[in-house]
Design a protein around this motif. Structure first.
Motif, PDB file in Angstrom:
ATOM      1  N   ALA A 793       0.834  -1.210   0.000  1.00 50.84           N
ATOM      2  CA  ALA A 793       0.000   0.000   0.000  1.00 50.84           C
ATOM      3  C   ALA A 793       0.860   1.248   0.000  1.00 50.84           C
ATOM      4  N   PHE A 794       1.893   1.271   0.855  1.00 52.43           N
ATOM      5  CA  PHE A 794       2.749   2.459   0.895  1.00 52.43           C
ATOM      6  C   PHE A 794       3.580   2.597  -0.373  1.00 52.43           C
ATOM      7  N   GLY A 795       3.864   1.494  -1.029  1.00 51.02           N
ATOM      8  CA  GLY A 795       4.676   1.575  -2.245  1.00 51.02           C
ATOM      9  C   GLY A 795       3.878   1.891  -3.495  1.00 51.02           C
ATOM     10  N   GLN A 796       2.606   1.512  -3.553  1.00 45.92           N
ATOM     11  CA  GLN A 796       1.835   1.638  -4.781  1.00 45.92           C
ATOM     12  C   GLN A 796       0.917   2.854  -4.795  1.00 45.92           C
ATOM     13  N   LEU A 797       0.364   3.236  -3.639  1.00 46.38           N
ATOM     14  CA  LEU A 797      -0.624   4.314  -3.640  1.00 46.38           C
ATOM     15  C   LEU A 797       0.054   5.659  -3.842  1.00 46.38           C
ATOM     16  N   PRO A 798      -0.510   6.505  -4.716  1.00 45.99           N
ATOM     17  CA  PRO A 798       0.071   7.839  -4.910  1.00 45.99           C
ATOM     18  C   PRO A 798      -0.180   8.720  -3.684  1.00 45.99           C
ATOM     19  N   ASP A 799       0.629   9.765  -3.546  1.00 43.16           N
ATOM     20  CA  ASP A 799       0.519  10.649  -2.379  1.00 43.16           C
ATOM     21  C   ASP A 799      -0.872  11.263  -2.205  1.00 43.16           C
ATOM     22  N   PRO A 800      -1.544  11.730  -3.277  1.00 42.44           N
ATOM     23  CA  PRO A 800      -2.895  12.293  -3.062  1.00 42.44           C
ATOM     24  C   PRO A 800      -3.866  11.276  -2.433  1.00 42.44           C
ATOM     25  N   VAL A 801      -3.622  10.000  -2.665  1.00 42.19           N
ATOM     26  CA  VAL A 801      -4.481   8.966  -2.060  1.00 42.19           C
ATOM     27  C   VAL A 801      -3.940   8.554  -0.699  1.00 42.19           C
ATOM     28  N   LEU A 802      -2.623   8.450  -0.587  1.00 39.90           N
ATOM     29  CA  LEU A 802      -2.004   7.915   0.629  1.00 39.90           C
ATOM     30  C   LEU A 802      -2.118   8.883   1.801  1.00 39.90           C
ATOM     31  N   LEU A 803      -1.909  10.171   1.579  1.00 42.83           N
ATOM     32  CA  LEU A 803      -1.897  11.117   2.700  1.00 42.83           C
ATOM     33  C   LEU A 803      -3.255  11.218   3.401  1.00 42.83           C
ATOM     34  N   PRO A 804      -4.390  11.333   2.682  1.00 41.24           N
ATOM     35  CA  PRO A 804      -5.676  11.295   3.418  1.00 41.24           C
ATOM     36  C   PRO A 804      -5.972   9.914   4.026  1.00 41.24           C
ATOM     37  N   TRP A 805      -5.327   8.898   3.498  1.00 36.28           N
ATOM     38  CA  TRP A 805      -5.581   7.521   3.930  1.00 36.28           C
ATOM     39  C   TRP A 805      -4.885   7.207   5.258  1.00 36.28           C
ATOM     40  N   LEU A 806      -3.728   7.850   5.517  1.00 38.06           N
ATOM     41  CA  LEU A 806      -2.922   7.536   6.692  1.00 38.06           C
ATOM     42  C   LEU A 806      -3.637   7.817   8.022  1.00 38.06           C
ATOM     43  N   PRO A 807      -4.250   9.002   8.233  1.00 35.29           N
ATOM     44  CA  PRO A 807      -4.927   9.217   9.537  1.00 35.29           C
ATOM     45  C   PRO A 807      -6.005   8.178   9.825  1.00 35.29           C
ATOM     46  N   THR A 808      -6.741   7.797   8.771  1.00 36.68           N
ATOM     47  CA  THR A 808      -7.773   6.772   8.973  1.00 36.68           C
ATOM     48  C   THR A 808      -7.158   5.442   9.379  1.00 36.68           C
ATOM     49  N   LEU A 809      -6.033   5.106   8.755  1.00 36.95           N
ATOM     50  CA  LEU A 809      -5.346   3.858   9.098  1.00 36.95           C
ATOM     51  C   LEU A 809      -4.894   3.868  10.564  1.00 36.95           C
ATOM     52  N   ILE A 810      -4.294   4.979  10.988  1.00 38.40           N
ATOM     53  CA  ILE A 810      -3.759   5.066  12.348  1.00 38.40           C
ATOM     54  C   ILE A 810      -4.882   4.975  13.377  1.00 38.40           C
ATOM     55  N   THR A 811      -5.946   5.754  13.174  1.00 43.92           N
ATOM     56  CA  THR A 811      -7.052   5.727  14.141  1.00 43.92           C
ATOM     57  C   THR A 811      -7.755   4.380  14.169  1.00 43.92           C
ATOM     58  N   THR A 812      -7.850   3.737  13.003  1.00 42.62           N
ATOM     59  CA  THR A 812      -8.503   2.422  12.961  1.00 42.62           C
ATOM     60  C   THR A 812      -7.696   1.390  13.736  1.00 42.62           C
ATOM     61  N   LEU A 813      -6.372   1.381  13.512  1.00 42.85           N
ATOM     62  CA  LEU A 813      -5.525   0.426  14.238  1.00 42.85           C
ATOM     63  C   LEU A 813      -5.529   0.726  15.734  1.00 42.85           C
ATOM     64  N   ARG A 814      -5.520   1.990  16.098  1.00 48.62           N
ATOM     65  CA  ARG A 814      -5.509   2.351  17.520  1.00 48.62           C
ATOM     66  C   ARG A 814      -6.806   1.951  18.201  1.00 48.62           C
ATOM     67  N   GLN A 815      -7.904   2.040  17.478  1.00 49.27           N
ATOM     68  CA  GLN A 815      -9.200   1.745  18.080  1.00 49.27           C
ATOM     69  C   GLN A 815      -9.467   0.251  18.164  1.00 49.27           C
ATOM     70  N   HIS A 816      -9.130  -0.498  17.133  1.00 49.58           N
ATOM     71  CA  HIS A 816      -9.548  -1.894  17.049  1.00 49.58           C
ATOM     72  C   HIS A 816      -8.432  -2.902  17.281  1.00 49.58           C
ATOM     73  N   ALA A 817      -7.176  -2.482  17.192  1.00 50.16           N
ATOM     74  CA  ALA A 817      -6.108  -3.486  17.274  1.00 50.16           C
ATOM     75  C   ALA A 817      -4.871  -2.932  17.959  1.00 50.16           C
ATOM     76  N   ALA A 818      -5.068  -2.132  18.992  1.00 50.56           N
ATOM     77  CA  ALA A 818      -3.916  -1.512  19.649  1.00 50.56           C
ATOM     78  C   ALA A 818      -2.996  -2.545  20.271  1.00 50.56           C
ATOM     79  N   GLU A 819      -3.566  -3.615  20.860  1.00 48.99           N
ATOM     80  CA  GLU A 819      -2.732  -4.604  21.546  1.00 48.99           C
ATOM     81  C   GLU A 819      -2.000  -5.516  20.566  1.00 48.99           C
ATOM     82  N   LEU A 820      -2.410  -5.535  19.270  1.00 51.23           N
ATOM     83  CA  LEU A 820      -1.777  -6.419  18.294  1.00 51.23           C
ATOM     84  C   LEU A 820      -0.772  -5.708  17.411  1.00 51.23           C
TER      85      LEU A 820
END
Length: 924
Positions: A793-820
């Motif tokens: 994902a980090f290698g293929q997605l262009p910056d206009p797609v990746l930059l808005p995508w990153l905050p959602t990824l971080i919050t999702t992992l923190r909310q649902h899979a913090a211990e993993l």
């Protein structure tokens, strides 16, 4: 018939007639007050009206006891608390008498536990009467108020919880307070009127200014008539249609019925008795009130079947103020006033022999007065002129001002001598504005706040709190060892090897070197049990832990048992030993109506840690099986999985076979979660973490469940019947299918590649990643694949797609899979190069392609008996290749697809070391 109060009655009626535009009931009220006073004074059994925690009442009681020396003292206090009174000599006041019930019979079960407390302070008329009666030969003390059982019978809802709602720090908790001598207007407009015209803020301040100070040096007749008059006024202005007023009247009927019963049984002359009650009750005119023979009795209802436990608990000035709605600092000020008046009047108070907190000082009692003097009118003179108040005591006020500045500087305030002068002058000014010749402690407090308090509070205490400390402080009582229940004494005895002063009201550090001093192991065990039973701050571990399979070596504890003595005492109401109470608590938690399987497993774990009782553990485990089979939700699945894993690991390490309840739990859980799995996948209320925990239970315990008779087909059918729609659960389903062999790794990569290549699905990829991360618990070998997915994902997605995508990824992992996430991080550390220089020449494993021409000699499978053996018996190799997604035909090596192998032979080509190791073992 004329009496001493006729002139006063005529005077008040004349004043009422002069107020022609006043209320129509005014003449009746004014005349009724005089009649109430006259009626109370003519009672043959002397009624002594008091206000609780009132120095004036205590002084008047002290003088009256020395003068009259009654043979029987009737006290307005719950009659079933009488056995506790002798234990007061083992305590440091203030303490509270307590009745406690946790198992109810006759009251609503949901109102448990029920608790009633009656605080006792030295500056109270009640304590003076108790000390006089208990330490004077030939004197009998009789408690005549309703029992604690009747307190809740007469409450709204017959036992509904009516606690005061105090914070947890309050020593009285949420107990129902029984205040002797409750004297406060129940007519809100009257109290507001008195506070407004008295130029005070709180009822405690009004009482101190207009009752306490004028009556401090009054003679007995004046005190008695004035207190009865105040009680009559508040009684006549109180709303008569309330349940509280009716309860008060029933209390009066109850108390006088008990008094007449005692008089009839003992033959005591009423003239030799003294009845101490609240001034509100002293003005009663009910037909059942009085000691005369023939007065109708009150029908006392029987008590319920509830078993009440009794004891003493520590109290404090602040706890009394909070529970009964008094102004902060008022009880401390009353205690200071009491000591000051004793010195001024040269009186020696009564004190129980052996009473802690002060020296014993007694004087011989004078001869009692033969007959009481005739009733004379002292009210007219008292009401006609202003109260005789002391003038300004400059030395006392100056001392307060100097001390408050010194105390403020110690607490971080930039106070100086100029502030002390300002506080002095402001106190005098405020007293003059409020019509007082002498500044009261409340005037001084307001002046100190005005002159010293700045924009911020530099320390923990503000100036108001510093004034309370200066004027008496928050005195906290303590129950002596001999007055403690057996459990509390047992706790103190078992902790004696720590060589600490457990009565000390400060935090103490206990260091336990269990390796050097193994005799401290029982102390450690007891401290862990107390940690479970008591509030967090009472017993707090600093170093050390108690887990299954661990053997403690060193521990460090912070102990604050002195300030949590009440909690230890109340444990004594539940059992004789800490172990007994803990067993009852564990059973109660496991069999609670809201208990779950996770709750029961927690009880099982605690029983193993603290009690080590196989019988109790088996019962709790069987309860966990019942609760799991009855559950219709999977909300507690993560907790269940975590606890059963820990328990199974403990049993496998310590016992040759698993307990029967563990086996039943595994089989029941396997069938239970297989049944609920399709529904959990599609329900919006069930989270991804819960579904992941279900799969973790099914996959982790699959081998054990199958060995106990479960059918794997049930799990396969449940997975095939699952059709989730949310991205996270869909990724979780893919991981489950891969674990079952229904979805190869190559097919899984293809699905992810399609997600990353579809611009409409890319915003939802973080949720898919969250599902894959949750799959690490049931399918740990998915970790490399998740790292691969994120890297792509980090290698293929262009910056206009990746930059808005990153905050959602971080919050999702923190909310649902913090211990993993740490698991994922460790896998990434193993996958990527460790140095910056190695990055340039590094090729991701999932991008490497292998061809027959590119296979070096070192990578070729060695020709020998292993290759011949595998070729002759291909079934095992085909099965392994199928599980790895490498199914193919036997033959020569061919191009290996990206990230995998096409068949068994390329598998051997890629990993020649394995074949070589097998050959070495075979001796080839």
């Amino acid at each position: 018939m004329s009496n001493a109060f006729d002139p006063l009655r005529d005077q008040l009626l004349g004043a009422a007639q002069a107020l022609a535009d006043g209320p129509a009931a005014l003449p009746e009220i004014l005349a009724g007050i005089v009649d109430d006073v006259d009626h109370a004074l003519r009672e043959p059994l002397e009624i002594f009206p008091v206000c609780h925690h009132s120095p004036a009442s205590a002084l008047a009681m002290l003088r009256r006891l020395r003068e009259k020396q009654p043979k029987v003292v009737y006290l307005e206090l719950c009659e079933d608390l009488q056995p506790l009174l002798t234990e007061l000599r083992n305590c440091r006041l203030p303490v509270a008498l307590q009745a406690f019930a946790s198992e109810l019979d006759g009251f609503p079960k949901e109102s448990a536990p029920l608790s009633v407390i009656a605080p006792v302070t030295e500056s109270s008329a009640e304590y003076q009467a108790i000390a006089y009666a208990l330490d004077t030969p030939g004197v009998e003390l009789v408690l005549v108020d309703r029992s604690t059982d009747h307190v809740f019978q007469w409450q709204p809802g017959a036992g509904a919880h009516t606690g005061s709602g105090e914070p947890e720090e309050d020593l009285h908790g949420d107990a129902v307070g029984v205040e002797i001598g409750d004297l406060r207007p129940r007519f809100a407009e009257l109290e507001e009127h008195l506070l407004h015209h008295g130029r005070v803020r709180h009822w405690s301040e009004w009482w101190d200014q207009y009752v306490e100070q004028p009556l401090a040096g009054a003679d007995h007749d004046t005190y008695r008539q004035v207190m009865t008059m105040i009680g009559s006024l508040f009684r006549r202005l109180a709303p008569h249609d309330t349940q509280r007023f009716g309860s008060d009247e029933d209390r009066e009927r109850y108390m006088w019925t008990r008094i007449r019963e005692h008089l009839a049984a003992t033959g005591t002359d009423p003239a030799d008795c003294l009845y101490l009650c609240g001034a509100f009750h002293a003005a009663s005119r009910l037909p059942e009130v009085g000691s005369a023979p023939g007065t109708p009795d009150f029908a006392i209802t029987p008590r319920t079947g509830t078993t009440w436990l009794y004891g003493l608990i520590p109290s404090s000035h602040s706890a009394i103020e909070a529970q009964f709605g008094l102004a902060p600092g008022s009880v401390s000020i009353a205690a200071t006033t009491w000591q000051k008046q004793l010195t001024r009047l040269r009186l020696t108070p009564f004190r129980l022999d052996g009473q802690k907190g002060g020296k014993k000082a007694r004087k011989a009692l004078p001869a009692p007065v033969a007959t009481d003097p005739p009733v004379t009118d002292h009210l007219t003179g008292y009401l006609a002129g202003p109260p005789a108040l002391d003038g300004l005591d400059e030395e006392e006020l100056r001392g307060w001002c100097v001390d408050i500045v010194r105390l403020a500087r110690r607490n971080g305030y930039l106070a100086s001598t100029a502030d002390a002068i300002a506080v002095f002058e402001t106190s005098v000014l405020l007293a003059g504005m409020r019509g007082r010749a002498r500044p009261t402690p409340y005037d001084f407090q307001d002046a100190a706040i005005t002159c010293i308090e700045k924009d911020t509070v530099p320390g923990r205490r503000d100036v108001r709190r510093l004034c309370e400390i200066l004027l008496g402080g928050d005195r906290i009582g303590q129950v002596g060892y001999d007055a403690l229940p057996p459990l509390a004494r047992d706790v103190y005895d078992r902790l004696a090897p720590l060589e600490l002063n457990l009565d000390q009201r400060s935090i103490q550090r206990a260091l336990l070197d269990l390796a050097a001093r193994p005799e401290l192991a029982p102390c450690s065990q007891l401290l862990w049990m107390l940690r479970y039973l008591l509030p967090d701050q009472a017993v707090r571990p600093i170093m050390g832990s108690r887990k299954l399979g661990e053997k403690p070596i060193q521990e460090s504890w912070d102990l604050d048992l002195g300030r949590h003595q009440r909690a230890i005492i109340e444990l004594g109401y539940e059992g004789v030993t800490v172990e007994q109470v803990l067993e009852q608590r564990l059973r109660r938690d496991a069999w609670h109506p809201d208990a779950t399987a996770a709750t029961a497993l927690k009880a099982v774990e605690h029983s193993l840690l603290f009690l080590r009782s196989p019988r109790l553990t088996d019962e709790l485990g069987a309860r966990a099986v019942e609760l799991l089979a009855a559950e219709r939700t999977v909300d507690d699945a993560p907790d269940v999985l975590r606890r059963i894993r820990r328990l199974l690991g403990h049993y496998r390490a310590t016992t040759p076979v698993l307990p029967a309840w563990c086996e039943r739990f595994v089989t029941a859980g396997y069938a239970h979660y297989c049944t609920l799995l399709p529904t959990a996948f599609v329900e919006d209320d069930t989270g991804v973490r819960q579904v992941g925990a279900m799969l973790g239970f099914l996959f982790d315990l699959e081998s054990l469940a199958l060995s106990l008779g479960c059918d794997r087909a049930q799990l396969e059918i449940a997975v095939r019947q699952s059709h989730p729609e949310s991205p996270a659960k869909l990724a979780l389903l893919w991981a489950a299918r891969h674990q079952l062999g229904d979805l190869s790794l190559a097919e899984l990569r293809a699905l992810v590649d399609d997600l990353l290549g579809n611009p409409l699905v890319v915003p939802a990829v973080p949720q898919y990643v969250s599902g894959f991360v949750q799959a690490l618990e049931p399918v740990p070998r998915m970790a490399p694949f998740v790292v691969e997915t994120l890297s792509k994902a980090f290698g293929q997605l262009p910056d206009p797609v990746l930059l808005p995508w990153l905050p959602t990824l971080i919050t999702t992992l923190r909310q649902h899979a913090a211990e993993l996430v740490p698991v994922l991080t460790r896998e990434a550390g193993r996958t990527f190069p460790a140095t910056l220089a190695a990055i340039d020449g590094w090729t991701p494993p999932w991008h490497a392609r292998r061809t027959p021409a590119g296979v070096t000699a070192a990578r070729r499978p060695p020709a020998g008996p292993v290759t011949a053996l595998l070729a002759a018996h291909p079934a095992s190799t085909d099965a392994a290749a199928g599980l790895l997604g490498c199914a193919g035909e036997w033959g020569t090596a061919h191009d290996v697809p990206e990230g995998g192998f096409a068949g068994p032979l390329p598998l051997l080509t890629a990993f020649p070391g394995t074949a070589g190791a097998v050959e070495a073992l075979l001796g080839s």
